[in-house]
Design an enzyme around this catalytic site. Structure first.
Site, PDB file in Angstrom:
ATOM      1  N   ILE A  86      -9.365 -31.867  42.231  1.00  0.00           N
ATOM      2  CA  ILE A  86      -8.216 -32.555  42.162  1.00  0.00           C
ATOM      3  C   ILE A  86      -7.705 -32.616  43.735  1.00  0.00           C
ATOM      4  O   ILE A  86      -7.633 -31.866  44.364  1.00  0.00           O
ATOM      5  CB  ILE A  86      -7.038 -31.419  41.470  1.00  0.00           C
ATOM      6  CG1 ILE A  86      -7.619 -30.842  40.338  1.00  0.00           C
ATOM      7  CG2 ILE A  86      -5.790 -32.162  41.387  1.00  0.00           C
ATOM      8  CD1 ILE A  86      -7.532 -31.442  39.156  1.00  0.00           C
ATOM      9  N   ASP A  99      -7.766 -26.162  25.933  1.00  0.00           N
ATOM     10  CA  ASP A  99      -8.040 -25.596  26.963  1.00  0.00           C
ATOM     11  C   ASP A  99      -6.709 -24.689  27.513  1.00  0.00           C
ATOM     12  O   ASP A  99      -6.236 -24.787  28.570  1.00  0.00           O
ATOM     13  CB  ASP A  99      -8.781 -26.090  28.159  1.00  0.00           C
ATOM     14  CG  ASP A  99      -9.263 -25.245  29.136  1.00  0.00           C
ATOM     15  OD1 ASP A  99      -9.507 -23.918  28.796  1.00  0.00           O
ATOM     16  OD2 ASP A  99      -9.517 -25.523  30.278  1.00  0.00           O
TER      17      ASP A  99
END
Lengths: 190, 348
Positions: free
Chosen positions: A12, A108
């Site tokens: 990220i 998740d």
């Protein structure tokens, strides 16, 4: 661009007001499988992020999308894991209720994938998410979340209770909670 | 006799006496392998086993139990004989450990009965060991790992675990069947012999053509039965090597991904692979690559301690006995659904 996180499957990057989530190749898996997984997950994640927001769940706004990359709004929050409280986990339960109302499975649901900014809670990382109306999938969502609590929080039981208080806003909650208990008990000597 | 040069006079020490710490005998027999191990704190003293191999098809629970009942005396005798050859006697055995679960009920009961009889005969402690925990502890012992994420893949069990606050917590696990079970079932459906894992591994090495299969990871959990059905269908149209290759690549990638997630989530930097499926070289390679890429260390014990074995029960029994985790005979009932996170880990 500054690397803000390097999670198990993606990097990220922060780019001003945006973040870029780039799915990186994994050397351990063969190229065909690797590219298939990365392409599918990038595409499906973008779709789920949009759908979740339509369902009233705060998620980052998507700015751009390509094969292995999503560009989205930067959220300056902290993971629930670091600021855990019964109140926050109850709110998280409410958001998951909204997702499941629309048959969105996060896939998740960990305390790292829930960000807290001010009094708003964002759900991020829909990389393993999918659409499914089945009780089983929703129960697995809860199961994953409970397992995260049990494996990282000393007060797991209290936190689970608070989460469920929020989750009960979903009209099908009873069946999901029952199924989660079943998954837990399921005998695996078959 | 070897010539030993002695520089200075040393007090004569009987080596046997000095290493006469305490021995634990452990019996494993949760499924197909009946195995007895004897350990001291320092080393494996003795190891004997007898594997039940089905004449056709997979493990038949009753036949497995019958096998254990028939062979238990022989296996025990062999283990004790090897122990005596190393200069120890039955009096050195301070405890009898057995796998109390999880496993096949009938097999577990045979093993438990044998363990109770020996504990009574020798008037020593009885220790009921969780089979999964034993895999972890023997792996840690053999590999010298401190605080690993454990990937435990066997016939019936498939879990990702890690130690936290007094227990081995389960971070992820199979939502339907164990990986070994799935591989065996696939192998059987295409006429390969049991156990199917090594056969699939052998065939997979002959191919490099990937055919798409479902990839089912949900968070840190995985599921194998859908892939099993899909692979069976593929095997009707494609060369078996290609299907074996695709099957291995898919399921092992799933396991590796989940292991990596657990490492990332807990910020641990050791991975320990245990359980029978852990002997697969392709799986080991994938995990090793993943660990290298994220600066973690990968460990797996030698094959005889990766699969089900008595040494792991004996060693875990030793740790447990030292921390007072022994059980009276009347509380030694087997528990076929015993989960590793139910065990309070008092020895760490």
């Amino acid at each position: 661009m500054e690397v803000i996180s390097h999670c198990a499957e993606a990097i990220i990057l922060r780019d001003g007001d945006n973040v870029v989530k780039r799915r990186l190749p994994k050397r351990y898996r063969i190229r065909e499988l690797d590219e298939m997984i990365r392409r599918q997950r990038t595409k499906s994640e973008a779709k789920l992020i949009v759908e979740a927001r339509k369902a009233g769940v705060p998620t980052p706004v998507i700015k751009d999308l390509s094969d292995f990359e999503i560009v989205m709004e930067y959220i300056d929050g902290r993971p629930l894991k670091e600021v855990m409280s019964e109140e926050l986990v109850r709110k998280a339960g409410e958001l998951v209720a909204k997702l499941h109302e629309r048959n969105i499975i996060h896939g998740d649901l960990t305390t790292t994938n829930i960000l807290v900014r001010g009094d708003r809670i964002y759900l991020i990382d829909f990389g393993l998410g999918y659409f499914d109306e089945d009780v089983e999938s929703k129960a697995v969502d809860l199961h994953v979340f409970f397992q995260t609590l049990e494996s990282t929080e000393i007060k797991a039981e209290e936190l689970k209770k608070s989460f469920l208080e929020g989750y009960k806003r979903y009209k099908g909650w009873k069946a999901v909670v029952e199924r989660e208990k079943e998954i837990r008990k399921r005998v695996r000597y078959a | 006799m070897r010539d030993i040069k002695i520089d200075s006079p040393v007090e004569s020490v009987d080596i046997r006496n000095s290493s006469r710490s305490e021995l634990i005998l452990g019996i494993e027999g949760t499924a197909w392998n009946l195995s007895v191990g004897i350990v001291s704190e320092e080393e494996v003293i003795s190891f004997a086993e007898s594997a039940y191999l089905p004449k056709s098809g997979g493990i038949h629970p009753r036949e497995a139990a019958q096998h254990h009942a028939e062979k238990i005396v022989d296996v025990l005798r062999e283990a004790l004989k090897k122990m005596k050859e190393k200069g120890f006697s039955e009096e050195d055995i301070r405890g009898v450990a057995f796998s109390i679960g999880p496993g096949l009920g009938q097999s577990l009961r045979i093993v438990a009965t044998a363990a109770r009889s020996l504990a009574l005969k020798w008037r020593v402690s009885l220790i009921g060991v969780n089979h999964c925990i034993a895999h972890i502890e023997v792996g840690r012992w053999m590999c010298g790992t401190e605080d690993p994420i454990v990937l435990y893949l066997s016939g019936a069990n498939s879990q990702v675990l890690g130690y936290m606050a007094g227990r081995y917590r389960i971070f992820g696990e199979t939502l339907d069947i164990g990986l070994g079970n799935a591989l065996d079932k696939f192998a059987r459906s295409v006429g390969l012999k049991h156990p199917g894992g090594p056969e699939i591994e052998r065939l997979a090495q002959k191919s490099s053509r990937y055919i798409e299969l479902p990839y089912t990871v949900k968070g840190m959990d995985f599921a194998f039965s859908g892939i099993l059905s899909a692979a069976k269908k593929l095997a009707e149209k494609y060369p078996l090597e290609d299907v074996c290759y695709s099957l291995q690549e898919t399921v092992f990638a799933m396991c590796t991904e989940v292991a990596e997630r657990a490492l990332a989530h807990t910020q641990k930097d050791e991975l320990l692979l245990v359980g029978g499926v852990g002997m697969n070289k392709r799986l080991q390679k994938m995990l090793k690559d993943m660990c290298e890429d994220r600066g973690a260390r990968f460990y797996t014990p030698p094959p005889e301690y990766t699969k089900d074995n008595g040494v792991m029960i004996a060693y875990t029994g030793l740790l447990m006995m030292r921390s007072g985790c022994t059980i009276p005979i009347e509380k030694s009932r087997v528990n076929p659904d015993f989960r590793p996170d139910e065990v309070e880990v008092k020895w760490k």
